[in-house]
Design a protein around this motif. Structure first.
Motif, short mmCIF file in Angstrom:
data_model
loop_
_atom_site.label_atom_id
_atom_site.label_comp_id
_atom_site.label_asym_id
_atom_site.label_seq_id
_atom_site.Cartn_x
_atom_site.Cartn_y
_atom_site.Cartn_z
N LEU A 126 28.34 22.26 21.88
CA LEU A 126 28.76 21.10 22.67
C LEU A 126 27.50 20.38 23.13
O LEU A 126 26.75 20.87 23.97
CB LEU A 126 29.60 21.51 23.88
CG LEU A 126 30.15 20.35 24.70
CD1 LEU A 126 31.04 19.45 23.85
CD2 LEU A 126 30.92 20.84 25.93
N ASP A 127 27.27 19.22 22.54
CA ASP A 127 26.09 18.40 22.83
C ASP A 127 26.44 17.45 23.98
O ASP A 127 27.30 16.58 23.84
CB ASP A 127 25.72 17.62 21.56
CG ASP A 127 24.74 16.49 21.81
OD1 ASP A 127 23.98 16.56 22.80
OD2 ASP A 127 24.74 15.55 20.99
N LEU A 128 25.76 17.64 25.11
CA LEU A 128 26.03 16.82 26.29
C LEU A 128 25.07 15.64 26.42
O LEU A 128 25.21 14.84 27.36
CB LEU A 128 25.94 17.68 27.55
CG LEU A 128 26.96 18.82 27.68
CD1 LEU A 128 26.67 19.66 28.93
CD2 LEU A 128 28.38 18.28 27.72
N PHE A 129 24.12 15.51 25.53
CA PHE A 129 23.10 14.47 25.67
C PHE A 129 23.69 13.05 25.76
O PHE A 129 23.26 12.26 26.61
CB PHE A 129 22.08 14.55 24.54
CG PHE A 129 20.97 15.54 24.78
CD1 PHE A 129 21.14 16.61 25.64
CD2 PHE A 129 19.74 15.39 24.15
CE1 PHE A 129 20.11 17.52 25.87
CE2 PHE A 129 18.71 16.28 24.37
CZ PHE A 129 18.89 17.36 25.22
N PRO A 130 24.64 12.66 24.87
CA PRO A 130 25.19 11.30 24.99
C PRO A 130 25.84 11.05 26.34
O PRO A 130 25.71 9.95 26.91
CB PRO A 130 26.22 11.24 23.85
CG PRO A 130 25.75 12.25 22.86
CD PRO A 130 25.18 13.36 23.69
N LEU A 131 26.50 12.05 26.87
CA LEU A 131 27.15 11.93 28.17
C LEU A 131 26.10 11.84 29.29
O LEU A 131 26.24 11.04 30.22
CB LEU A 131 28.08 13.11 28.40
CG LEU A 131 28.96 13.10 29.66
CD1 LEU A 131 29.80 11.83 29.71
CD2 LEU A 131 29.84 14.34 29.68
N PHE A 132 25.07 12.65 29.19
CA PHE A 132 23.99 12.59 30.19
C PHE A 132 23.35 11.20 30.21
O PHE A 132 23.09 10.64 31.28
CB PHE A 132 22.90 13.62 29.87
CG PHE A 132 23.29 15.06 30.11
CD1 PHE A 132 24.29 15.38 31.01
CD2 PHE A 132 22.63 16.08 29.46
CE1 PHE A 132 24.64 16.70 31.25
CE2 PHE A 132 22.97 17.40 29.69
CZ PHE A 132 23.97 17.72 30.58
N THR A 150 19.10 9.86 20.95
CA THR A 150 20.40 9.86 21.60
C THR A 150 20.81 8.47 22.07
O THR A 150 20.02 7.75 22.68
CB THR A 150 20.40 10.82 22.81
OG1 THR A 150 20.18 12.15 22.34
CG2 THR A 150 21.72 10.78 23.54
N LYS A 151 22.05 8.12 21.79
CA LYS A 151 22.63 6.88 22.30
C LYS A 151 23.67 7.24 23.36
O LYS A 151 24.40 8.23 23.22
CB LYS A 151 23.28 6.08 21.17
CG LYS A 151 22.28 5.59 20.13
CD LYS A 151 22.98 4.80 19.04
CE LYS A 151 21.97 4.31 18.01
NZ LYS A 151 22.62 3.55 16.91
N PRO A 152 23.74 6.46 24.43
CA PRO A 152 24.71 6.79 25.49
C PRO A 152 26.14 6.61 25.02
O PRO A 152 26.47 5.64 24.32
CB PRO A 152 24.35 5.79 26.60
CG PRO A 152 23.68 4.65 25.90
CD PRO A 152 22.94 5.25 24.74
N HIS A 157 30.35 15.53 22.78
CA HIS A 157 30.05 15.59 21.35
C HIS A 157 30.23 17.05 20.92
O HIS A 157 29.32 17.86 21.05
CB HIS A 157 28.62 15.10 21.09
CG HIS A 157 28.25 15.06 19.65
ND1 HIS A 157 26.94 14.97 19.22
CD2 HIS A 157 29.00 15.09 18.52
CE1 HIS A 157 26.90 14.96 17.90
NE2 HIS A 157 28.14 15.03 17.46
N PHE A 158 31.42 17.36 20.40
CA PHE A 158 31.79 18.72 20.02
C PHE A 158 31.44 18.93 18.55
O PHE A 158 32.00 18.28 17.68
CB PHE A 158 33.29 18.91 20.28
CG PHE A 158 33.80 20.30 20.01
CD1 PHE A 158 33.17 21.41 20.51
CD2 PHE A 158 34.98 20.47 19.27
CE1 PHE A 158 33.66 22.69 20.27
CE2 PHE A 158 35.49 21.74 19.04
CZ PHE A 158 34.82 22.85 19.54
N ARG A 159 30.52 19.86 18.27
CA ARG A 159 29.95 20.00 16.93
C ARG A 159 30.34 21.30 16.23
O ARG A 159 29.92 21.54 15.10
CB ARG A 159 28.43 19.95 17.03
CG ARG A 159 27.86 18.76 17.74
CD ARG A 159 26.45 19.03 18.27
NE ARG A 159 25.51 19.39 17.23
CZ ARG A 159 24.48 18.62 16.84
NH1 ARG A 159 24.27 17.47 17.42
NH2 ARG A 159 23.68 19.02 15.90
#
Length: 227
Positions: A126-132, A150-152, A157-159
Protein backbone atom coordinates in the motif's frame (compact mmCIF):
# COMPACT_ATOMS: atom_id res chain seq x y z
CA UNK A 1 9.71 -8.60 -23.73
CA UNK A 2 11.13 -6.18 -21.16
CA UNK A 3 8.51 -3.60 -20.19
CA UNK A 4 4.87 -4.72 -20.00
CA UNK A 5 2.07 -2.71 -21.54
CA UNK A 6 -0.17 -1.04 -18.99
CA UNK A 7 -3.92 -0.66 -19.15
CA UNK A 8 -4.96 2.49 -17.29
CA UNK A 9 -8.57 3.47 -16.74
CA UNK A 10 -10.63 6.28 -15.38
CA UNK A 11 -12.54 5.51 -12.13
CA UNK A 12 -14.75 2.46 -12.58
CA UNK A 13 -17.97 1.29 -11.01
CA UNK A 14 -18.29 -2.35 -9.97
CA UNK A 15 -20.23 -3.09 -13.16
CA UNK A 16 -17.47 -1.54 -15.25
CA UNK A 17 -14.85 -3.63 -13.45
CA UNK A 18 -16.78 -6.74 -14.47
CA UNK A 19 -16.96 -5.49 -18.08
CA UNK A 20 -13.21 -4.74 -18.18
CA UNK A 21 -12.39 -8.12 -16.65
CA UNK A 22 -14.42 -9.84 -19.37
CA UNK A 23 -12.74 -7.69 -22.04
CA UNK A 24 -9.32 -8.90 -20.91
CA UNK A 25 -10.19 -12.34 -22.28
CA UNK A 26 -9.71 -10.90 -25.78
CA UNK A 27 -6.17 -9.85 -24.87
CA UNK A 28 -5.51 -13.29 -23.42
CA UNK A 29 -6.59 -14.85 -26.71
CA UNK A 30 -4.12 -12.56 -28.47
CA UNK A 31 -1.25 -13.72 -26.26
CA UNK A 32 -1.30 -11.48 -23.18
CA UNK A 33 0.54 -13.09 -20.27
CA UNK A 34 0.28 -12.98 -16.49
CA UNK A 35 2.70 -13.04 -13.57
CA UNK A 36 2.71 -16.82 -13.59
CA UNK A 37 3.97 -17.12 -17.17
CA UNK A 38 7.58 -16.02 -16.81
CA UNK A 39 10.42 -15.67 -14.33
CA UNK A 40 10.60 -11.92 -14.95
CA UNK A 41 6.88 -11.24 -15.26
CA UNK A 42 6.21 -9.25 -12.10
CA UNK A 43 2.84 -8.03 -13.37
CA UNK A 44 0.33 -6.55 -10.96
CA UNK A 45 -3.10 -4.96 -10.66
CA UNK A 46 -2.98 -1.53 -9.02
CA UNK A 47 -6.10 0.01 -7.50
CA UNK A 48 -6.38 3.70 -6.71
CA UNK A 49 -9.24 3.90 -4.23
CA UNK A 50 -10.44 7.45 -3.61
CA UNK A 51 -10.47 8.44 0.06
CA UNK A 52 -13.48 9.86 1.87
CA UNK A 53 -11.30 12.71 3.14
CA UNK A 54 -7.64 13.19 4.04
CA UNK A 55 -8.21 13.11 7.81
CA UNK A 56 -11.58 11.38 7.76
CA UNK A 57 -11.71 8.71 10.50
CA UNK A 58 -12.62 6.09 7.89
CA UNK A 59 -9.50 6.94 5.88
CA UNK A 60 -7.31 6.59 8.96
CA UNK A 61 -8.99 3.31 9.95
CA UNK A 62 -8.47 1.99 6.41
CA UNK A 63 -4.72 2.45 6.81
CA UNK A 64 -4.76 0.51 10.07
CA UNK A 65 -7.04 -2.15 8.59
CA UNK A 66 -4.58 -2.72 5.77
CA UNK A 67 -1.66 -2.84 8.19
CA UNK A 68 -3.12 -5.69 10.24
CA UNK A 69 -4.64 -7.53 7.25
CA UNK A 70 -1.59 -7.49 4.97
CA UNK A 71 -0.12 -10.79 6.25
CA UNK A 72 -3.51 -12.48 5.88
CA UNK A 73 -4.04 -11.11 2.37
CA UNK A 74 -0.69 -12.51 1.26
CA UNK A 75 -1.72 -15.88 2.68
CA UNK A 76 -5.29 -15.92 1.33
CA UNK A 77 -4.34 -14.50 -2.10
CA UNK A 78 -0.82 -15.90 -2.71
CA UNK A 79 1.46 -13.49 -4.55
CA UNK A 80 3.59 -14.76 -7.44
CA UNK A 81 7.21 -15.53 -6.49
CA UNK A 82 8.54 -13.01 -9.03
CA UNK A 83 6.61 -10.18 -7.43
CA UNK A 84 7.68 -11.26 -3.94
CA UNK A 85 11.33 -11.16 -4.99
CA UNK A 86 11.10 -7.80 -6.74
CA UNK A 87 11.20 -4.80 -4.38
CA UNK A 88 7.86 -3.27 -5.33
CA UNK A 89 5.31 -4.75 -2.89
CA UNK A 90 7.20 -5.05 0.37
CA UNK A 91 5.28 -5.52 3.59
CA UNK A 92 5.29 -2.60 5.99
CA UNK A 93 7.83 -3.09 8.79
CA UNK A 94 6.32 -4.44 11.99
CA UNK A 95 7.56 -1.33 13.79
CA UNK A 96 5.42 0.88 11.53
CA UNK A 97 2.31 -1.26 12.03
CA UNK A 98 2.90 -1.27 15.78
CA UNK A 99 3.06 2.53 15.82
CA UNK A 100 -0.21 2.72 13.88
CA UNK A 101 -1.98 0.20 16.10
CA UNK A 102 -0.73 1.44 19.45
CA UNK A 103 -0.74 5.21 18.81
CA UNK A 104 -3.85 5.46 16.57
CA UNK A 105 -2.65 8.59 14.68
CA UNK A 106 -5.48 11.11 14.43
CA UNK A 107 -4.42 12.80 11.20
CA UNK A 108 -2.45 12.21 8.00
CA UNK A 109 0.38 14.49 9.13
CA UNK A 110 1.19 12.12 12.00
CA UNK A 111 1.06 9.06 9.74
CA UNK A 112 3.35 10.80 7.25
CA UNK A 113 5.82 11.50 10.05
CA UNK A 114 5.83 7.83 11.07
CA UNK A 115 6.13 6.67 7.44
CA UNK A 116 9.14 8.92 6.83
CA UNK A 117 10.95 6.98 9.54
CA UNK A 118 9.75 3.46 8.69
CA UNK A 119 8.77 3.36 4.99
CA UNK A 120 10.95 5.84 3.07
CA UNK A 121 9.93 4.67 -0.44
CA UNK A 122 6.83 3.89 -2.50
CA UNK A 123 7.70 0.22 -2.88
CA UNK A 124 5.14 -1.24 -0.49
CA UNK A 125 1.90 -3.13 -1.04
CA UNK A 126 0.00 0.00 0.00
CA UNK A 127 1.75 3.10 -1.32
CA UNK A 128 0.68 6.15 0.67
CA UNK A 129 2.93 8.67 -1.09
CA UNK A 130 0.24 10.10 -3.47
CA UNK A 131 -2.07 10.60 -0.51
CA UNK A 132 0.66 12.19 1.59
CA UNK A 133 1.51 14.62 -1.21
CA UNK A 134 -2.15 15.47 -1.68
CA UNK A 135 -2.45 16.18 2.05
CA UNK A 136 0.56 18.52 2.33
CA UNK A 137 2.94 18.91 -0.64
CA UNK A 138 5.51 20.93 1.30
CA UNK A 139 5.62 18.55 4.25
CA UNK A 140 5.90 15.66 1.79
CA UNK A 141 8.97 17.19 0.14
CA UNK A 142 10.60 17.64 3.54
CA UNK A 143 9.75 14.10 4.68
CA UNK A 144 10.75 12.38 1.42
CA UNK A 145 13.34 14.63 -0.26
CA UNK A 146 14.57 11.90 -2.63
CA UNK A 147 11.18 11.33 -4.23
CA UNK A 148 10.69 13.21 -7.49
CA UNK A 149 8.10 11.05 -9.26
CA UNK A 150 5.05 11.08 -6.98
CA UNK A 151 2.02 13.03 -8.11
CA UNK A 152 -0.62 14.07 -5.55
CA UNK A 153 -3.85 12.06 -5.59
CA UNK A 154 -6.64 11.86 -3.00
CA UNK A 155 -6.47 8.08 -3.11
CA UNK A 156 -4.79 4.97 -1.80
CA UNK A 157 -2.43 3.20 -4.19
CA UNK A 158 -2.95 -0.53 -3.59
CA UNK A 159 -0.25 -2.52 -5.40
CA UNK A 160 -0.44 -6.02 -3.93
CA UNK A 161 -2.68 -8.06 -6.32
CA UNK A 162 -1.15 -10.10 -9.14
CA UNK A 163 -2.16 -9.75 -12.78
CA UNK A 164 -2.64 -13.41 -13.74
CA UNK A 165 -4.13 -13.01 -17.18
CA UNK A 166 -4.52 -16.36 -18.88
CA UNK A 167 -4.91 -18.30 -15.63
CA UNK A 168 -8.14 -20.26 -15.48
CA UNK A 169 -10.65 -18.72 -13.08
CA UNK A 170 -8.74 -15.47 -12.47
CA UNK A 171 -10.36 -12.06 -12.92
CA UNK A 172 -10.02 -8.48 -11.73
CA UNK A 173 -12.62 -9.26 -9.08
CA UNK A 174 -9.86 -10.84 -6.98
CA UNK A 175 -8.19 -7.43 -6.56
CA UNK A 176 -11.60 -5.81 -5.98
CA UNK A 177 -12.43 -8.33 -3.25
CA UNK A 178 -9.07 -7.84 -1.53
CA UNK A 179 -9.66 -4.11 -1.22
CA UNK A 180 -13.32 -4.63 -0.32
CA UNK A 181 -12.25 -6.75 2.66
CA UNK A 182 -9.96 -3.95 3.87
CA UNK A 183 -12.78 -1.42 3.63
CA UNK A 184 -15.27 -3.74 5.34
CA UNK A 185 -12.92 -4.05 8.31
CA UNK A 186 -12.30 -0.29 8.36
CA UNK A 187 -16.06 0.26 8.34
CA UNK A 188 -16.51 -1.93 11.43
CA UNK A 189 -14.49 -0.52 14.37
CA UNK A 190 -15.29 -3.60 16.49
CA UNK A 191 -13.73 -5.95 13.93
CA UNK A 192 -10.74 -3.64 13.46
CA UNK A 193 -10.21 -3.50 17.20
CA UNK A 194 -10.22 -7.29 17.44
CA UNK A 195 -7.74 -7.62 14.56
CA UNK A 196 -5.43 -5.03 16.09
CA UNK A 197 -5.48 -6.86 19.42
CA UNK A 198 -4.70 -10.13 17.66
CA UNK A 199 -1.87 -8.55 15.67
CA UNK A 200 -0.25 -7.27 18.85
CA UNK A 201 -0.57 -10.69 20.48
CA UNK A 202 1.02 -12.31 17.41
CA UNK A 203 3.93 -9.89 17.52
CA UNK A 204 4.84 -9.85 21.21
CA UNK A 205 8.49 -8.97 21.68
CA UNK A 206 8.78 -8.21 17.97
CA UNK A 207 8.55 -11.89 17.02
CA UNK A 208 5.95 -12.96 14.43
CA UNK A 209 4.35 -16.32 15.09
CA UNK A 210 3.82 -18.95 12.43
CA UNK A 211 2.03 -17.55 9.40
CA UNK A 212 -0.34 -20.52 9.10
CA UNK A 213 -1.51 -20.16 12.69
CA UNK A 214 -1.86 -16.37 12.46
CA UNK A 215 -3.78 -16.64 9.17
CA UNK A 216 -6.13 -19.21 10.68
CA UNK A 217 -6.84 -16.94 13.65
CA UNK A 218 -7.48 -13.97 11.36
CA UNK A 219 -9.76 -16.03 9.13
CA UNK A 220 -11.78 -17.23 12.12
CA UNK A 221 -12.06 -13.69 13.49
CA UNK A 222 -13.25 -12.31 10.14
CA UNK A 223 -15.85 -15.05 9.76
CA UNK A 224 -17.12 -14.43 13.28
CA UNK A 225 -17.37 -10.65 12.88
CA UNK A 226 -18.22 -10.04 9.22
CA UNK A 227 -20.37 -13.02 8.28
Amino acid sequence: KVVPAEIVTAPLSFEQVVTLSNALKTLEQDGAKGSQDGALYGFGVHLNAEVTGIDDPFTLRTIRAFAVLDPFLRHAFPVDLTRRILPFIKAWPDAFTRQLVENRPGNMAHIMELAAHHTPSRNYALDLFPLFKEADPRAFEVAFPDDTATKPRPSFHFRLPDSRMGERGWSLLEAWNMWRLIERVAHDPRTLEALQKQWLQDHDNGQSRQTEEAAARTDALLKAHLS
